[in-house]
Design an enzyme around this catalytic site. Structure first.
Site, short mmCIF file in Angstrom:
data_model
loop_
_atom_site.label_atom_id
_atom_site.label_comp_id
_atom_site.label_asym_id
_atom_site.label_seq_id
_atom_site.Cartn_x
_atom_site.Cartn_y
_atom_site.Cartn_z
N ASP A 263 0.86 -1.17 0.00
CA ASP A 263 0.00 0.00 0.00
C ASP A 263 0.91 1.23 0.00
O ASP A 263 2.14 1.13 0.10
CB ASP A 263 -0.98 0.00 1.19
N TYR A 264 0.29 2.38 -0.11
CA TYR A 264 0.97 3.66 -0.30
C TYR A 264 2.02 3.91 0.79
O TYR A 264 1.68 4.15 1.95
CB TYR A 264 -0.11 4.73 -0.25
#
Ligand code: NOJ
Length: 713
Positions: A263-264
């Site tokens: 994820d980011y």
């Protein structure tokens, strides 16, 4: 390209070129600042290096992608195209009901159609991969991201997950109008403690395996091409560096061989978690855990090459990861056609086409849930004075935070829906949430008040958890002032989560949960209010009686001191609260309609299930009213005694049937041994012989039951 050509390509790549394939840069590295989906990551990549990235986040538009793809390919030593990934969560420009609303349709096949339409629009805009479906089990409505999930139930989320994957990907992602899907967030993100976003989780291994992993597994079995890691920890290890989770459970256990993306900036966050001393260590751990792409952090770009050169990471690990990315690019057909379906011509005809707008309306028809109706609805469109009060009645901020690319000008507000569809209705609007003289006197002079309340887009989504999930500030006071003036109130609620509306529901004569209904979903609210559409939505997430009950789910356990659900008051020395009931205000599967469905008693063709055999359980459902409708017929099962305690009920079957007025249909479910499996005392996934109860009915509280036993044959 053939596999051996891909291998040849890989063997010709330099180490730094390989590392670049494992990096995903945000569109803002290339001048696209209009789509921000996470914290600014402060690191500098020289333009030449940026242009050799393997993939790009949040970049869209056929023309823009074509131009950037050309630049990337001209700088990349082997002319390897980038893969463009973005969040197409519930539609690209035509916005469909939010995932939590789709869950409430109790119709997973609907999600397949919506995902298919979303893929067509996004593919025309040059996108290759969507970061959807999000399948995290959500049992705590404080968590703002429950809006992105289809709800609290493993089995139901699994059905939605697989249908979303089928809808996006079709049979072959190379086909025109298809996207590769990315299931997220692996794993257990929905269980963040206290419902606070990005928090840690504390789940037993059994609960994690039995409940939380089920929908991801369904997505993997449906052939999902990518998996995204989660921000949270599992067993105190951040998911993005969690080797056991990624290698043992996802890759070996679930046989996932596609691309795993963080994820980011989640790899870098291992440092903040305190599970890596610096970015180099975080990169090392993520690589060992098998994370192929580092989304927008500097961990891989700055550290992979030295980690390999210093012998800390074997180059084979890097090769495996790069190979998976090359395979994905090849499956998308990017080596032959790096722009895939991106076409400015198609953008004009496919995006926001009438067919997709109609789909957004049809989907909302099935997603909106009628929570209460003391005979007030449907309203007559003529001859009665209606007061519509509340700012959301003419707001476009009711489509959900992940509608990143929505065309605002196409969004139908509730007021415009009423005006267009019911021009003869005598409606007076007060489009404000303030308690003003105008609101009170308009309510007083009306026959019926429609109070339009709830949350707008800013209240749910990433980084939007709330501790107090009653109506936003001032709305309860407004409601009470309207109630003083006129008790004939229908409350329409927008929002991305179940809200605590115990008092509002008590005082309202009708309550309609509209969620975030999408581009044309307000037409559906108008049609439900005036009786053109018969509501058929059901809650896929319980509405708590009080936030103090959270997390809450129908899949609860009996405990050693169970409370009899029919007893309303507090009972000493049993499992209950002094001040609120155990049960939620509105339970899973619940939702009203304008017609009445009558269920026959459940029948079983036999009451002994032999391993390898099956039992058929049936009911006949009759529409006894005068309006056609759709009924979500639900099958629940309980394992009465086992080596570990089992939930009181588990959803194991669902059929949404259309029944014309007066019509009846028989609905049957086949029960097999596989449906009764769970992680037993030895953590083996199997069923145990013994007694079971089975229910078929309109929701999780039905008492229409039968008993059977499972035996070895
Ligand atoms: C962070 C979110 O958690 C994830 O769901 C999303 O796909 C990425 N950002 C990319 O925008």
């Amino acid at each position: 390209m053939t596999n051996s050509q891909l291998k040849e390509l890989l063997s010709d790549m330099s180490l730094s070129e390989k590392a670049e394939q494992l990096v995903q840069l945000h569109g803002r590295f290339f001048g696209n600042n209009d789509v921000i989906t996470g914290q600014e990551m402060e690191f500098i990549v020289p333009e030449e290096t940026a242009l050799r990235t393997g993939s790009v986040l949040s970049y869209h538009g056929a023309g823009k992608i074509r131009e950037l793809q050309d630049r990337i390919m001209s700088g990349q030593p082997h002319k390897i195209p980038a893969v463009f990934m973005t969040d197409i969560i519930h539609g690209y420009k035509t916005i469909f009901p939010a995932p939590i609303a789709q869950g409430a349709s109790f119709n997973p096949e609907l999600t397949k159609k919506l995902s298919e339409a979303a893929a067509k629009e996004a593919a025309a805009a040059g996108v290759h991969v969507t970061f959807s479906p999000m399948v995290d089990l959500s049992r705590d409505a404080r968590w703002g991201r429950c809006y992105e999930s289809t709800g609290e139930d493993p089995w139901l989320n699994a059905r939605f997950a697989e249908n979303a994957v089928w809808g996006y990907q079709g049979k072959d992602i190379k086909e025109k109008g298809r996207l590769a899907a990315c299931v997220k967030h692996f794993a257990g993100y929905g269980a963040v403690l206290s419902g606070r976003d990005y928090n840690v989780t504390e789940l037993s291994e059994r609960t994690f395996m039995d409940d939380y992993l089920v929908p991801y597994k369904a997505a993997v079995e449906a052939g999902v091409k990518l998996v995204m890691t989660a921000f949270n920890t599992v067993d105190r290890i951040p998911c993005s560096i969690n080797k056991k989770l990624m290698r043992d459970i996802l890759r070996d256990g679930m046989c996932f061989n596609g691309v795993l993306i963080s994820d980011y900036a989640a790899i870098a966050e291992a440092v903040s978690h305190g599970a890596a001393g610096d970015y180099a260590e975080a990169a090392e751990k993520a690589m060992l855990a098998g994370v192929d792409i580092d989304m927008v952090s500097q961990c891989y770009i700055n550290n992979l090459v030295p980690l390999v050169e210093n012998g800390i990471i074997p180059e084979e690990l890097v090769d495996e990861a790069v190979m998976r990315i090359l395979i994905l690019k090849n499956e998308l057909g990017l080596f032959e056609n790096p722009y895939k379906d991106g076409s400015e011509e198609d953008e004009k005809t496919i995006i926001l086409c009438d067919e997709h707008k109609k789909l957004s309306r049809d989907a909302a028809n099935e997603s909106i849930v009628l929570l209460k109706n003391d005979g007030l609805l449907p309203l007559k469109a003529k001859g009665k004075k209606i007061a519509v009060i509340g700012s959301l009645a003419d707001s476009k901020k009711i489509i959900g935070a992940w509608s990143l690319f929505a065309e605002k000008s196409h969004i139908i507000t509730l007021k415009s829906a009423f005006d267009e569809l019911y021009p003869d209705a005598e409606i007076t609007y007060v489009l404000s949430d303030n308690i003003c003289e105008e609101a009170v006197s308009t309510a007083k002079n009306a026959d019926t008040v429609i109070a339009v309340l709830g949350e707008d887009d800013s209240f749910t989504g990433e980084s939007a958890s709330r501790a107090d999930i009653t109506l936003p500030k001032g709305q309860t006071e407004l409601f009470n002032a309207l109630y003083e003036a006129n008790e004939n109130i229908c409350t329409v609620l927008y929002g991305g989560r179940p809200l605590v509306i115990t008092e509002i529901a008590e005082k309202s004569k009708a309550v309609v949960m509209a969620w975030f209904p999408g581009t044309c979903g307000n037409y559906s609210i108008a049609d439900i209010i005036f009786g053109k559409v018969n509501p058929s939505g059901r809650l896929s997430m319980s509405f708590p009686y009080s936030a103090g009950q959270l997390p809450v789910s129908y899949g609860r356990f009996n405990t050693g001191r169970p409370k009899d659900d029919s007893v309303k008051h507090f009972v000493q020395f049993v499992s209950n609260y002094l001040d609120v009931p155990n049960l939620p205000l509105y339970h899973f599967g619940y939702g009203l309609s304008y017609t009445e469905y009558e269920y026959s008693k459940v029948t079983l063709d036999k009451d002994v299930l032999n391993r390898g055999g099956s039992i058929t359980a049936s009911v006949t459902v009759k529409n006894k009213g005068s309006m056609d409708g759709m009924e979500a017929v639900q099958l629940y099962i309980r394992d009465k005694s086992a080596s570990v305690v089992r939930p009181l009920r588990e959803l194991r079957g669902l059929e949404k049937v259309h029944l014309s007025a007066g019509e009846e249909k028989t609905v049957s479910f086949i029960i097999t041994e596989e449906m009764l499996r769970f992680y037993d005392i030895n953590m083996e996934y199997k069923s145990e012989d013994g007694g079971f109860t089975l229910w078929i009915g309109p929701d999780c509280m039905t008492d229409n039951s039968e008993e059977f036993i499972l035996t070895a044959d």
